[in-house]
Design a protein around this motif. Structure first.
Motif, short mmCIF file in Angstrom:
data_model
loop_
_atom_site.label_atom_id
_atom_site.label_comp_id
_atom_site.label_asym_id
_atom_site.label_seq_id
_atom_site.Cartn_x
_atom_site.Cartn_y
_atom_site.Cartn_z
N ASN A 16 0.82 -1.21 0.00
CA ASN A 16 0.00 0.00 0.00
C ASN A 16 0.85 1.27 0.00
OD1 ASN A 16 -3.16 -0.45 0.46
ND2 ASN A 16 -2.06 -2.13 1.43
N GLY A 17 1.97 1.24 0.73
CA GLY A 17 2.86 2.40 0.74
C GLY A 17 3.46 2.67 -0.63
N CYS A 18 3.85 1.61 -1.33
CA CYS A 18 4.42 1.76 -2.67
C CYS A 18 3.44 2.39 -3.64
CB CYS A 18 4.88 0.39 -3.20
SG CYS A 18 6.37 -0.27 -2.44
N ILE A 19 2.23 1.88 -3.66
CA ILE A 19 1.26 2.39 -4.63
C ILE A 19 0.74 3.77 -4.22
CG2 ILE A 19 -0.77 1.30 -3.60
CD1 ILE A 19 0.06 1.84 -7.36
N GLU A 253 -6.10 -5.61 -8.52
CA GLU A 253 -7.36 -4.91 -8.28
C GLU A 253 -7.20 -3.85 -7.20
OE1 GLU A 253 -10.58 -7.57 -7.61
OE2 GLU A 253 -10.55 -8.37 -9.66
N LEU A 254 -6.54 -4.20 -6.09
CA LEU A 254 -6.34 -3.23 -5.02
C LEU A 254 -5.40 -2.12 -5.47
CD1 LEU A 254 -6.98 -2.33 -2.21
CD2 LEU A 254 -5.24 -3.88 -1.31
N VAL A 255 -4.38 -2.46 -6.25
CA VAL A 255 -3.48 -1.44 -6.78
C VAL A 255 -4.25 -0.45 -7.65
CG1 VAL A 255 -1.62 -1.05 -8.46
CG2 VAL A 255 -1.33 -2.76 -6.67
N SER A 256 -5.13 -0.98 -8.50
CA SER A 256 -5.88 -0.12 -9.40
C SER A 256 -6.85 0.79 -8.65
CB SER A 256 -6.64 -0.95 -10.43
OG SER A 256 -7.64 -1.74 -9.80
N ILE A 257 -7.30 0.36 -7.48
CA ILE A 257 -8.23 1.17 -6.69
C ILE A 257 -7.58 2.46 -6.21
CG2 ILE A 257 -9.47 1.22 -4.48
CD1 ILE A 257 -10.25 -1.71 -5.04
N TYR A 258 -6.26 2.45 -6.04
CA TYR A 258 -5.55 3.66 -5.62
C TYR A 258 -5.63 4.76 -6.66
CZ TYR A 258 -3.46 2.38 -1.16
OH TYR A 258 -3.27 2.08 0.16
N GLN A 259 -6.08 4.42 -7.88
CA GLN A 259 -6.22 5.43 -8.92
C GLN A 259 -7.16 6.55 -8.49
OE1 GLN A 259 -3.51 4.45 -11.07
NE2 GLN A 259 -4.88 5.42 -12.49
N TYR A 260 -8.14 6.25 -7.59
CA TYR A 260 -9.09 7.30 -7.25
C TYR A 260 -8.50 8.35 -6.31
CZ TYR A 260 -10.53 4.63 -3.00
OH TYR A 260 -10.59 3.96 -1.81
N LEU A 261 -7.24 8.16 -5.87
CA LEU A 261 -6.56 9.21 -5.11
C LEU A 261 -5.86 10.21 -6.04
CD1 LEU A 261 -4.89 7.26 -2.15
CD2 LEU A 261 -6.91 8.73 -2.08
N ILE A 262 -5.66 9.82 -7.30
CA ILE A 262 -4.96 10.68 -8.24
C ILE A 262 -5.64 12.04 -8.40
CG2 ILE A 262 -4.32 10.96 -10.68
CD1 ILE A 262 -3.54 8.05 -10.72
N PRO A 263 -6.99 12.11 -8.52
CA PRO A 263 -7.62 13.43 -8.65
C PRO A 263 -7.35 14.36 -7.48
CG PRO A 263 -9.18 11.71 -9.23
CD PRO A 263 -7.98 11.02 -8.64
N VAL A 264 -7.20 13.79 -6.29
CA VAL A 264 -6.92 14.62 -5.11
C VAL A 264 -5.59 15.33 -5.27
CG1 VAL A 264 -6.55 14.62 -2.62
CG2 VAL A 264 -8.27 13.09 -3.63
N PHE A 265 -4.55 14.57 -5.60
CA PHE A 265 -3.22 15.16 -5.75
C PHE A 265 -3.14 16.02 -7.01
CE2 PHE A 265 -2.46 10.93 -3.66
CZ PHE A 265 -2.28 11.44 -2.39
#
Length: 315
Positions: A16-19, A253-265
């Motif tokens: 989780n830290g890496c992604i 699948e869990l890695v791809s879910i981190y994509q929804y943090l991209i709009p925040v940054f």
């Protein structure tokens, strides 16, 4: 596609830290790339620098690390992962920023989890739960809001075209995650990525003609050079270094879910760089897509728990 249902606590935290760090790089990258296009560089130029430069960096690093051999049956996955998953993804993503604004594009970039699930259904015979299907539909509604109601930034000349290109790029990234998941469990990051980037750099060579006309080559100020340096080192070289151990430890699948943090940054960086302003329709779309992703996450956890229940009783 392999499901990773119960990783160890240490592996879970590392993955989780890496992604998360990679997602920060990618979010800021949206704004930095937009700042370069079209005043300093073209989409072709940025794509060539990222893929060819990343390839060179990875092969240089591989000289100082032990790299294993690639099994014969994995070569086709690396070729497709590089030529389709990586080259097409980066080229379409960068090109989309030529037309649309960074916040809209970053919101669309949250869609890979949807396409990871759909690829699994269509090509891998997976059967998601009903709640996962609902999450997919909700996420698509959010993307529809972006495409229909989105407003072009100051530099956006065709917002609809940019949004469509961004959607197609997310399909390519989802394909990248799926096709390289099993090799990610087999090889060390450099062993695999040096070949993936090589196969992505080959088509990128066709983008080199005309590079001498890039405005950045005649720039006297340092800002555009610092921006392209960030793009090459952080979202390209370091981020893809981080994705493989993340996939290995927590699954695609869990890695791809981190994509929804991209709009925040991306939103924070775009506003700070005065490249875009945040509209209520974008916030609405972001909330809808994140809601869809949460539904798919809940559905997946229930499905995995149900499928592993007999094994836990047998231990």
């Amino acid at each position: 596609m392999t499901d990773i249902s119960k990783p160890s606590k240490g592996a879970f935290l590392v993955g989780n830290g890496c992604i998360l760090l990679a997602s920060i790089f990618w979010g800021v990258n949206v704004s930095v790339t937009k700042a370069l296009i079209p005043d300093w560089m073209t989409a072709d130029g940025i794509t060539a620098v990222r893929l060819i430069g990343g390839c060179i960096l990875l092969w240089v690093v591989s000289l100082f690390l032990k790299c294993g051999k690639i099994a014969r049956h994995d070569w086709i996955k690396l070729i497709l992962g590089g030529a389709v998953g990586l080259f097409a993804f980066i080229f379409l993503f960068v090109t989309s920023l030529r037309y649309a604004n960074p916040i809209d594009i970053s919101i669309i970039m949250t869609l890979p989890p949807v396409f990871v699930i759909l690829i699994g259904v269509i090509f891998l015979g997976r059967r998601p739960s009903l709640i996962e299907y609902v999450g997919v539909v909700v996420a698509f509604i959010g993307a529809f809001v972006v495409i229909v109601a989105g407003k072009g930034g100051e530099k956006g000349s065709d917002n609809l075209l940019g949004d469509i290109l961004a959607v197609v790029s997310t399909i390519c990234y989802a394909f990248y995650l799926v096709i390289l998941e099993k090799p990610s469990h087999t090889y060390r990051p450099v062993t695999m990525l040096r070949w993936v980037f090589l196969f992505a750099a080959v088509p990128a060579l066709f983008l080199l003609p005309g590079m001498q006309r890039e405005a950045i080559l005649h720039a006297a100020e340092a800002t555009p050079w610092l921006e392209i340096g960030f793009i090459l080192l952080c979202p390209t070289f370091m981020a893809y270094f981080l994705v493989q151990p993340a996939i290995k430890r927590i699954g695609s699948e869990l890695v791809s879910i981190y994509q929804y943090l991209i709009p925040v940054f991306a939103t924070i960086s775009a506003v700070l760089m005065k490249l875009d302003t945040l509209h209520w329709t974008q916030v609405l779309a972001m909330v809808i897509i994140i809601g869809g992703m949460l539904l798919t996450t809940i559905g997946k956890r229930r499905r995995v728990k149900k499928s592993t229940a007999p094994e836990s009783h047998g231990n």
